[in-house]
Design an enzyme around this catalytic site. Structure first.
Site, PDB file in Angstrom:
ATOM      1  CB  SER A 554      -0.948  -0.045   1.202  1.00  0.00           C
ATOM      2  OG  SER A 554      -1.969   0.903   1.087  1.00  0.00           O
ATOM      3  CG  HIS A 674      -5.791  -2.327   0.282  1.00  0.00           C
ATOM      4  ND1 HIS A 674      -4.926  -2.042  -0.746  1.00  0.00           N
ATOM      5  CD2 HIS A 674      -5.246  -1.761   1.390  1.00  0.00           C
ATOM      6  CE1 HIS A 674      -3.906  -1.321  -0.281  1.00  0.00           C
ATOM      7  NE2 HIS A 674      -4.079  -1.142   1.011  1.00  0.00           N
TER       8      HIS A 674
END
Length: 705
Positions: A554, A674
């Site tokens: 990320s 995610h």
């Protein structure tokens, strides 16, 4: 190796003038999710990855050890409602944690089990909140990693769903009113009511009556505010005080309001400003003693706890806030719990949770004066967090604990005797490899001291026998990297490697100033801290450049993307997961616009200059000998679009001169996003990434036992 070929990727001659900057984007076509050309390219990358993976020795062993270590499971910190507590639990062999409830000494009862709901393992439990009496439970589920939660309400006694599902509630908390008949929550406006491409934004706060349709909810707050604002709502246990907080995206500041619901209609609360337009982050609650508790970094970057009178004429006047626990010059205040049960007599207590250079401490204070009385003993040098208390008051507090070799525990503090006991241990038993952790300090490029945790099979470098190493970092969004039981770390170290975790600027290991020293125009500090961490590991004999892998996901994917473009010769391998890499166009994808308070916006010439100065995609140089790179992405990722990795992968495959000895690979996984995923998928991903790092740093994990 003679058959090695990258899938063909058309290279555009595309350069645009953006606010006076000449910006090239040769792989813009990969942004088209509906393109057959993109689909063919991704399929080709998957075939290449699968073929390369076959040559990585030790992959099965690493994946198997990660899966074995994950089998220890966990029990979460409890939330109490009277004599009933609610907690999550994942037993050995379970793919996801289930939400449980337990009343007194009765056996625990499973309320929500994602795998029972969806045996495929693709459904996740995103959040949950029992009502104030513990009779109803609001919970949110999403599917396939998209994090698009659906909100339902469960009758705890019968297990039946009595409300919902309600959509568009991603990242919403639930604030129950007493009696369980209504709650406040946040919900996005419908796509038809917002401009095209903005359906992920435009949240509002509503009051919902249980059992009624969501389209009948009463709008409470949010009209006319910025589209990227996030809201949180809370209601005191007695139902009198409503708190609403608003923050612009992920900005490290918020606006705050308080309403006395005994003096106004809950459907039309009279909100009074506590903080507005102030560059600070503040949380508040009204205690059972009637005082307003303000947990803030206003004037105290490491945090302080103040008190005020909720009936004061001007709560926004900070002169009315009196410090109860002042700022510590070296430790960061993380949270607190109030213990004010009648059994404690005339001296109620407060527990304060701290981190000192990323290591946890808990202290005991006099609730009236803030005087420090004692410290709570912890099992080791690790991470303690999630302090919880009984909402009605009492003498007990619960908190989680973990460190590098200790699976998560839940500990109970009894204020009557100042004793700590174990409330719950991880339900499984696994052999934990013997490792040694050492915190070291090194200097960054500008002389700033930065700390790093080095985990290995021995407490000292191996002298003239450096070892394959992984350096991990994040460095953003006020997030701290603290000691934790990590199957990835343990599997790598057990195989003979070194694993280092750097406390970079941009995080909150040293408070809000540390965060701000690594955001916006100061983002390069984060990359410098990381590079200097790598150089320190090499200088101190832990590893060499030819044995060093870097890893981040990320925002950490942006970190390692910048690292590999700024100093490619310093690393042998890079694992770049769910990354941000095109910083000129990042706001166009996923939740990008909510992060421009952290990075800056490409719509502003000065800020575009910051972004272009390090944007990894724009710093790929043809003919450079890049390290081996593995991009791992998740096709249902609605936070960070996989297109970042697609474009960067194509650019590096075109540019690198390293050839098949240092390949650039892409692992694209479907039906996950995610956030959390099933345990078996966690182990599979870890096995691939660790085996890749092992292959290109020279670690030999050996065959699976």
């Amino acid at each position: 190796m003679n058959q090695f070929r990258y899938p063909p990727a058309r290279r555009l001659d595309l350069t645009e003038d953006i606010l006076g900057y000449q910006v090239s984007d040769p792989y813009r076509w990969l942004e088209d999710a509906a393109s057959h050309e993109r689909a063919d390219w991704v399929a080709g990358q998957s075939e290449l990855f699968a073929a390369q993976r076959e040559g990585w020795p030790g992959r099965d062993r690493l994946a198997g050890q990660v899966l074995e270590l994950l089998g220890v499971g966990f029990v979460g910190t409890p939330a109490w409602r009277g004599e009933r507590c609610f907690f999550t639990r994942r037993d050995p062999g379970q793919e996801h944690a289930a939400l449980c409830a337990q009343a007194g000494d009765d056996p625990a009862e499973v309320l929500v089990d994602p795998v029972a709901i969806d045996p495929s393992g693709l459904t996740t439990l995103d959040s949950w909140q029992p009502d104030k009496e513990g009779r109803l439970l609001a919970y949110q589920l999403s599917e396939g990693g998209d994090e698009e939660s659906l909100l339902r309400v469960l009758d705890v006694a019968t297990g039946s769903v009595v409300d919902g599902p309600t959509d568009r509630v991603r990242y919403s908390n639930v604030a129950w009113l007493p009696g369980g008949k209504a709650f406040y929550y946040t919900r996005r406006l419908p796509p038809s009511a917002v401009p095209e491409g903005e359906s992920q934004y435009h949240r509002r706060v509503y009051l919902h009556q249980v059992g009624t349709a969501a389209d009948q909810d009463v709008l409470i707050f949010g009209e006319g505010r910025d589209k990227t604002d996030y809201y949180s709502v809370s209601v005191s246990r007695d139902g009198r005080w409503l708190v609403i907080s608003a923050s612009r995206g992920t900005a490290p500041r918020n606006d705050l309001w308080l309403a006395d619901l005994s003096l106004s209609d809950p459907a039309s609360p009279d909100l009074r400003v506590v903080q507005e337009g102030v560059d600070a982050q503040t949380g508040l609650r009204v205690g059972r003693d009637g005082r307003l508790y303000l947990f803030t970094d206003s004037g105290a970057p490491r945090g302080r706890l103040a008190v005020a009178d909720p009936a004061a004429a001007d709560l926004a006047d900070r002169a009315t806030w009196a410090d109860l626990i002042g700022e510590d010059p070296e430790a960061v205040l993380r949270g607190y719990a109030i213990l004010d049960g009648a059994e404690l007599g005339p001296r109620p207590l407060l527990l304060a949770e701290w981190t000192r250079h990323a290591l946890s401490e808990i202290t005991v204070h006099d609730l009236s004066t803030g005087e420090r009385l004692a410290s709570v003993p912890l099992p080791g040098l690790g991470t303690a967090g999630g302090l919880s208390e009984r909402p009605e008051g009492g003498h007990e507090a619960w908190f989680g604990y973990t460190d590098d070799t200790t699976p998560p525990l839940v500990l109970r503090f009894d204020a009557r005797a100042s004793e700590v006991s174990t409330w719950a241990t991880a339900p499984g038993a696994v052999p934990v490899p013997a490792v040694a952790a050492r915190q070291v300090t090194y200097r960054s490029a500008d002389g700033t001291p930065v700390r790093m945790l080095v985990i290995s099979g021995s407490p000292e470098p191996a002298g003239d026998v450096p070892r394959p190493a992984i350096l991990y970092g994040y460095g953003g969004f006020d997030i701290s990297l603290t000691p934790a039981f990590s199957p990835n770390v343990l599997a790598w170290v057990a195989a003979g490697g070194v694993y280092a975790i750097a406390s970079l600027r941009g995080g909150s290991e040293e408070g809000e100033e540390w965060h701000r020293a690594g955001m916006l125009d100061r983002k390069q500090n984060v990359f410098d801290d990381f590079r200097c961490a790598a150089e320190a590991l090499i200088r101190d004999g832990w590893t060499t450049a030819g044995q060093l892998a870097i890893w981040g996901g990320s925002n950490g994917g942006l970190l390692v993307g910048a690292a590999l473009t700024q100093r490619p010769s310093l690393y042998a391998a890079v694992v770049c997961s769910a990354p941000l890499l095109d910083m000129v166009r990042y706001e166009r994808f996923g939740l990008g616009e909510t992060w421009n308070t952290e990075y800056g916006t490409a719509a502003d010439p000065e800020q575009l200059g910051w972004l272009l100065s390090y944007s990894p995609y724009h710093h790929v140089v043809p003919g450079t000998a890049y390290p081996a790179v593995l991009f791992t992405v998740f096709t249902n990722d609605t936070r960070v679009d996989p297109v970042h990795a697609y474009k960067m992968c194509a650019a590096l495959q075109y540019a690198t001169s390293s050839g098949p000895s240092r390949p650039v690979l892409l692992r694209a996984e479907a039906q996950v996003g995610h956030g959390p995923r099933a345990v078996s998928r966690v182990a599979e991903l870890a096995g691939d990434a660790l085996a890749f790092a092992a292959r290109y740093t020279g670690l030999s994990p050996g065959p699976r036992k």
